[in-house]
Design a protein around this motif. Structure first.
Motif, PDB file in Angstrom:
ATOM      1  N   HIS A  25      26.787  52.752  32.295  1.00 20.85           N
ATOM      2  CA  HIS A  25      26.333  51.475  32.836  1.00 20.85           C
ATOM      3  C   HIS A  25      26.313  51.560  34.359  1.00 20.85           C
ATOM      4  CE1 HIS A  25      27.748  49.848  28.813  1.00 20.85           C
ATOM      5  NE2 HIS A  25      26.440  49.685  28.830  1.00 20.85           N
ATOM      6  N   PRO A  56      38.276  43.849  22.808  1.00 18.63           N
ATOM      7  CA  PRO A  56      37.513  43.259  21.701  1.00 18.63           C
ATOM      8  C   PRO A  56      36.232  44.005  21.329  1.00 18.63           C
ATOM      9  CG  PRO A  56      37.196  41.987  23.703  1.00 18.63           C
ATOM     10  CD  PRO A  56      38.239  43.023  24.017  1.00 18.63           C
ATOM     11  N   ARG A  57      35.780  44.913  22.191  1.00 20.32           N
ATOM     12  CA  ARG A  57      34.579  45.669  21.810  1.00 20.32           C
ATOM     13  C   ARG A  57      34.859  46.544  20.583  1.00 20.32           C
ATOM     14  NH1 ARG A  57      29.645  45.069  25.417  1.00 20.32           N
ATOM     15  NH2 ARG A  57      30.258  42.944  25.821  1.00 20.32           N
ATOM     16  N   GLN A 109      36.723  47.636  36.414  1.00 24.90           N
ATOM     17  CA  GLN A 109      37.393  46.849  37.456  1.00 24.90           C
ATOM     18  C   GLN A 109      38.916  46.859  37.252  1.00 24.90           C
ATOM     19  OE1 GLN A 109      35.185  46.851  39.808  1.00 24.90           O
ATOM     20  NE2 GLN A 109      35.786  44.806  40.458  1.00 24.90           N
ATOM     21  N   CYS A 110      39.330  46.742  35.998  1.00 23.72           N
ATOM     22  CA  CYS A 110      40.775  46.788  35.716  1.00 23.72           C
ATOM     23  C   CYS A 110      41.336  48.149  36.124  1.00 23.72           C
ATOM     24  CB  CYS A 110      41.038  46.522  34.235  1.00 23.72           C
ATOM     25  SG  CYS A 110      40.795  44.792  33.796  1.00 23.72           S
ATOM     26  N   GLY A 133      38.006  49.887  24.698  1.00 24.28           N
ATOM     27  CA  GLY A 133      37.308  48.782  24.038  1.00 24.28           C
ATOM     28  C   GLY A 133      37.171  47.500  24.823  1.00 24.28           C
ATOM     29  N   ILE A 134      37.365  47.573  26.134  1.00 22.28           N
ATOM     30  CA  ILE A 134      37.113  46.395  26.965  1.00 22.28           C
ATOM     31  C   ILE A 134      35.694  46.538  27.522  1.00 22.28           C
ATOM     32  CG2 ILE A 134      37.805  45.213  29.107  1.00 22.28           C
ATOM     33  CD1 ILE A 134      40.702  46.270  28.416  1.00 22.28           C
ATOM     34  N   ARG A 135      34.994  45.441  27.654  1.00 23.53           N
ATOM     35  CA  ARG A 135      33.656  45.430  28.250  1.00 23.53           C
ATOM     36  C   ARG A 135      33.609  46.353  29.467  1.00 23.53           C
ATOM     37  NH1 ARG A 135      29.482  41.010  29.115  1.00 23.53           N
ATOM     38  NH2 ARG A 135      28.912  41.835  31.128  1.00 23.53           N
ATOM     39  N   SER A 136      32.643  47.240  29.548  1.00 14.34           N
ATOM     40  CA  SER A 136      32.779  48.358  30.490  1.00 14.34           C
ATOM     41  C   SER A 136      32.869  47.946  31.962  1.00 14.34           C
ATOM     42  CB  SER A 136      31.666  49.384  30.288  1.00 14.34           C
ATOM     43  OG  SER A 136      30.568  49.099  31.109  1.00 14.34           O
ATOM     44  N   ASP A 137      32.175  46.857  32.353  1.00 10.99           N
ATOM     45  CA  ASP A 137      32.293  46.480  33.768  1.00 10.99           C
ATOM     46  C   ASP A 137      33.697  45.946  34.065  1.00 10.99           C
ATOM     47  OD1 ASP A 137      31.809  44.167  32.278  1.00 10.99           O
ATOM     48  OD2 ASP A 137      30.162  43.435  33.525  1.00 10.99           O
ATOM     49  N   LEU A 138      34.225  45.167  33.138  1.00 10.51           N
ATOM     50  CA  LEU A 138      35.575  44.622  33.330  1.00 10.51           C
ATOM     51  C   LEU A 138      36.620  45.733  33.247  1.00 10.51           C
ATOM     52  CD1 LEU A 138      37.521  42.217  33.574  1.00 10.51           C
ATOM     53  CD2 LEU A 138      37.301  41.867  31.120  1.00 10.51           C
TER      54      LEU A 138
END
Ligand code: SF4
Ligand code: SF4
Ligand code: SF4
Lengths: 775, 183
Positions: free
Chosen positions: B7, B43-44, B129-130, B121-126
């Protein structure tokens, strides 16, 4: 004058003395005693900020590892490296956040300044501010921040000039080699963002007064929304942006020339909302995310841009589909020739025959040109939408390479919809369209040149919806009615859905509105969020605006208006402190913010926050003590304000008993927070409405929603932090008592005394005495 | 040229990008060296499946095999409960990194902060950032790793972009068996 002398004069002008401030705010008029911070400077509310930041510490997620702001750079700031100027990564993030908040604040302040000048020109400086029968506290933000009670348009000028001055000082601090503390940058960002609410309030009061927008009324008209609502057989003028100075004159022109029923006026983004506040014949196309789609249909014969949140490639986009473009404001000139002084007929000729675009900064001229050009171009409009058969054929070019997914800011693959389309199945594309934020990056990147937007148009719904026209300020009478139930907790909260349309899924917003309105929260909306809330229908075909009453009361769904109308939401919180709790507003920001944080159960939700304006609006709410839940993209703002509920100190002062009380209760838990999913947001929002002064009955109601939403959207038992919010058994909602009691016993929960009058004042060094929070 | 994240919003602006590991054994080596690893699940995992098997189940296999405690983010806890798995902690993505960045945090087991945090499994942009939070503010006390099919420049160790589901599945299964062997 020598340069040095000139500078001295400027500094003198900028550094107003207390005496001058008292003169500006007409201190001698004693509507309320002047509080401790009239027209506060950068440091006047710093101790309040530091108190907030002690509990809600900044969380920094650098979006880039470098700084490239000066020619010492680029500087690598990883692993505790400092820039050549000495700055570290945290401070650099805070500096960028301050810059973003300043951009947002400037956008609204300049909008306010422009509209004010325009309206003073039109009505004179002495035009009275009258917000209607039911609004006496006409300018809660201005009163609280500056100490001024504006009575005329000229008074609003004092308020906006104060904002300008502060912006200059704050922007100065971002220059290379100045502020060296992340916390101080945060304090400055909070300051800039508080000023943003002043600027927004100036803009919207001026608009309400100067354009006769609705005020002191709840059931404003329901207006049509969606491109399906446009009568394509008529000439179509599209207005895009935020500033209604020109769009209202377009309506005037059409009215005066009996053309209102012959020419369609429609809008995208906040100008759309503003125009429908002026004419219920105007139509809303939709939020910013629908801009490029609509422009690329070519249905608009004339596009008029004003300011903020407009596609910067508009001249090319317009030319591609044969639309004419008029830029109407100095902030967005697109390199076009300024035709403000040019003969009207010549402009029209060049626009229609030579297909030229112009900037026309004179509203009356721009309006006349727009109407005449639209009427000339409409018969020649030959923009056909694709048939399903043609769409299918074009979709066959897709090789499923995935490039579109890689560049998509919402991280999804429109290519999947296109490959399905090639097979004749349009359904997937219809669903994907709701995830699309309309940026156009996919089409630009597609190596096969698939015209993705035209294909989306073929799949997109031509359905129409209803949105309630923005109503402006909340009425004092409404505040009087809900003040007690909100502060006691029996109305479980005010939920403000605001901001841009960078949504993970556009349907989330309507779902949130429906969920909380059904549960008798007060739901208020502004901007793009207000539009998309209306873009979903229930099984009976009703939007949330048709399903719920428009009152600022339990279970009401209230469209407050555009972005600048956000000042009426912060204003409503302020008015609760004033009208319900009788706290004086005048130059009394710290006391009011403390009241809101500790006693008003409100929560902002900027689910699609994208712009710098959203950064300043949200941060302004934070300084006032209103927590904000953001969507997942917003981690790219780089900064949140989060607490650590188990380790942090939740001591407050009980102002009645004059005792410090360690409540252990993280309410509100965070003030700027990112939720990854709608489900998580649905749980966090009710939690962030909990306040320490809830009565047992109020707390019971709030916890009932928290638990039931938790069960609905997560499942898996009880919320893991539930015990922190139960003070005594009486707080436990009856329906869950059987499940909660054994859980509390298991974890060894102990009851604690609720605090009578919780406040931060007295827990940190402040000039404000505790007495001032008692009403 | 350095690897570009799948992404593009996650493109690295800087010079400190993740080390790309390819083989399950390389991951296993790092995981088994860690004293207190943590697996942060997003959640992904509920949306992805490989040959009909939910990727969440692959993630749980890995946790179980290597005995790594789990932090469930977003609304994942409900599904875990359905699967009769009790997460060791429940925090949202931004909250878990908020505590992880503090070297003195007690960790999900109360035994001290973690020294390896595996995100999955976290939304890739978030998620990127994490990872940035930890890269900048926790680099002295912990390392980060990702198991998603994308390259995350802000992690310490990441897979490269895996375009074929078959390869990703083979990797996840390979990781499980190599962890098993090690155990
Ligand atoms: S402002 Fe400071 S950190 Fe940024 S490039 Fe200049 S010296 Fe480097
Ligand atoms: S980039 Fe173009 S060819 Fe590639 S998947 Fe997307 S639409 Fe198809
Ligand atoms: S236009 Fe829509 S699908 Fe295309 S990249 Fe932008 S958000 Fe993604």
């Amino acid at each position: 004058m020598s340069e040095k002398k000139e500078m001295k004069e400027l500094v003198k002008e900028l550094t107003k003395t207390q005496e001058e401030i008292r003169e500006l705010i007409k201190a001698e008029i004693e509507w309320e005693p002047v509080g401790p911070t009239p027209m506060p400077g950068i440091t006047d509310l710093r101790s309040w900020d530091m108190r907030l930041l002690k509990t809600y510490k900044p969380w920094y997620a650098p979006f880039c590892d470098l700084c490239c702001l000066c020619t010492y750079g680029k500087c690598d700031l990883t692993q505790d490296r400092r820039g050549a100027c000495g700055i570290d990564i945290a401070t650099q993030q805070a500096r960028i956040v301050l810059l973003a908040c300043l951009m947002g604040c400037s956008a609204h302040a300049a909008h306010a300044g422009h509209i004010l000048e325009y309206l003073i020109d039109r009505h004179g400086p002495d035009k009275k501010i009258d917000m209607g029968t039911f609004i006496e506290v006409e300018a809660p933000n201005i009163r609280t921040v500056t100490g001024l009670k504006p009575e005329t348009l000229a008074d609003l000028k004092h308020a906006i000039e104060y904002v300008y001055k502060e912006i200059a000082h704050l922007l100065d601090s971002t220059h290379m080699g100045q502020e060296g503390s992340a916390l101080d940058y945060e304090s400055k960002a909070l300051h800039a963002s508080m000023l943003d609410h002043v600027g927004m309030e100036v803009a919207d009061i001026a608009q309400i007064v100067g354009f006769n927008f609705p005020t002191s009324v709840a059931d404003t008209p329901l207006v049509e929304m969606g491109w399906g609502s446009i009568d394509k057989s008529k000439p179509v003028i599209l207005v895009v942006g935020h500033n209604p100075a020109t769009s209202t004159v377009v309506v005037d022109y059409l009215r005066e020339n009996n053309l209102e029923d012959k020419v369609e006026v429609c809008g995208i983004c906040c100008t759309a909302i503003e125009t429908t506040r002026y004419s219920d014949k105007a139509k809303v196309i939709g939020p910013l995310s629908r801009q490029l789609f609509f422009v690329r249909t070519g249905i608009a014969d004339v596009i008029m841009t004003d300011e903020q949140c407009i596609n910067t490639n508009m001249p090319e986009e317009a030319s591609n589909v044969g639309s004419a473009l008029i830029a109407t404001l100095d902030k967005v000139m697109y390199g076009l020739e300024d035709a403000s002084e040019m003969d009207t007929d010549e402009i029209i000729k060049r626009m229609t025959e030579k297909k030229e675009h112009f900037a026309i900064l004179e509203p009356a001229k721009a309006a006349e040109v727009a109407a005449k050009v639209a009427m000339k171009l409409a018969p020649q409009r030959k923009k056909e939408l694709l048939s399903e058969e043609e769409a299918k054929k074009l979709a066959e070019k897709c090789t499923d390479c995935g490039m579109c997914e890689r560049v998509c800011p919402n991280l999804f693959s429109i290519g999947d919809g296109i490959t399905e389309m090639a097979k004749g199945n349009f359904e997937l594309m219809k669903g994907l369209f709701n995830l699309c934020i309309g940026c156009g990056k996919c089409e630009h990147e597609c190596p096969q040149g698939v015209p993705i937007f035209r294909l989306m148009q073929a799949a997109a719904s031509w359905e129409t919806w209803k949105v309630r026209a923005g109503r402006g300020a909340v009425m004092d009478t409404e505040i009087r009615k809900v003040g007690a139930p909100i502060t006691l907790g029996t109305i479980p909260g005010i939920i403000a859905l605001v901001g841009c349309s960078n949504y993970p899924d556009i349907e989330d917003v309507a779902e949130m509105v429906d969920e909380f309105a059904r549960r008798k929260y007060i739901v208020v909306l502004t901007g793009c969020a207000a539009m998309v809330a209306g873009m979903t229908k229930d099984k009976d075909g009703r939007t949330v605006y048709e399903k719920y009453p428009p009152d600022f009361d339990a279970g009401g769904v209230v469209n407050i208006g555009s972005c600048v109308s956000n000042a009426h939401i912060s204003g409503a919180a302020i008015k609760i402190a004033n009208i319900f709790a009788s706290l004086p507003l005048r130059a009394n920001y710290e006391v009011i913010a403390d009241y809101v944080l500790n006693r008003v159960g409100a929560c902002g939700v900027a689910w699609g926050a994208m712009s710098q304006k959203a950064a300043s609006i949200g941060t302004g709410f934070n300084r006032l003590g209103v927590p904000v839940v953001l969507g997942p993209h917003s981690s790219k703002y780089r900064r949140l304000y989060l607490s650590r509920k188990e380790e942090d100190d939740w001591t407050v002062m009980d102002a009645r008993k004059r005792e410090l009380v360690d409540t252990g209760e993280p309410s509100p838990e965070h003030i700027a927070y990112v939720a990854e999913t709608k489900e998580k947001a649905m749980i966090m929002i009710p939690k962030l409405c909990i306040r320490k002064n809830d009565t047992p009955q109020g707390r019971g109601i709030k916890l009932n929603h928290y638990i039931s939403l938790y069960k609905k959207y997560t499942g898996g038992g009880l919320p893991e932090d539930l015990h922190l919010y139960i003070r005594r058994a009486a707080d436990i909602p009856l329906v869950y008592r059987k499940e909660v009691m054994p859980y509390l016993e298991k974890i060894g929960w102990k009851p604690k005394e609720p605090v009578g009058l919780p406040t931060f004042i007295g827990t940190y060094p402040s000039k404000v005495p505790i007495d001032s929070v008692i009403h | 040229m350095a690897t570009v994240p799948y992404h593009r919003v996650n493109v690295l602006t800087g010079i400190k990008g993740a080390a790309i590991l390819e083989k399950p054994e390389q991951f296993t080596k790092i995981i088994s060296k860690a004293e207190r690893p943590l697996l942060v699940l997003g959640p992904r995992l509920l949306e992805w499946s490989l040959d009909g098997r939910s990727v969440l189940e692959h993630a749980l296999d890995i946790a179980k095999t290597a005995n790594i405690p789990i932090c469930a983010t977003a609304h994942l806890k409900g599904k875990l409960t359905e699967l009769e798995v009790t997460p060791d902690s429940v925090y949202d993505a931004v909250e878990i990194v908020n505590v992880l960045r503090d070297p003195d945090w007690k960790g999900v087991k109360g035994e001290g902060n973690h020294d390896l945090v595996i995100f999955f499994g976290i939304r890739s942009d978030l998620q990127n950032q994490c990872l940035s939070v930890l890269k900048h503010f926790a680099y002295k006390h912990l390392k980060t790793m990702t198991l998603d099919k994308y390259y995350f420049p802000n992690a310490d160790f990441s897979l490269t972009n895996v375009t074929k589901d078959k390869s990703w599945k083979a990797f996840l299964e390979g990781l499980k068996s190599s962890l098993q062997t090690k155990a």
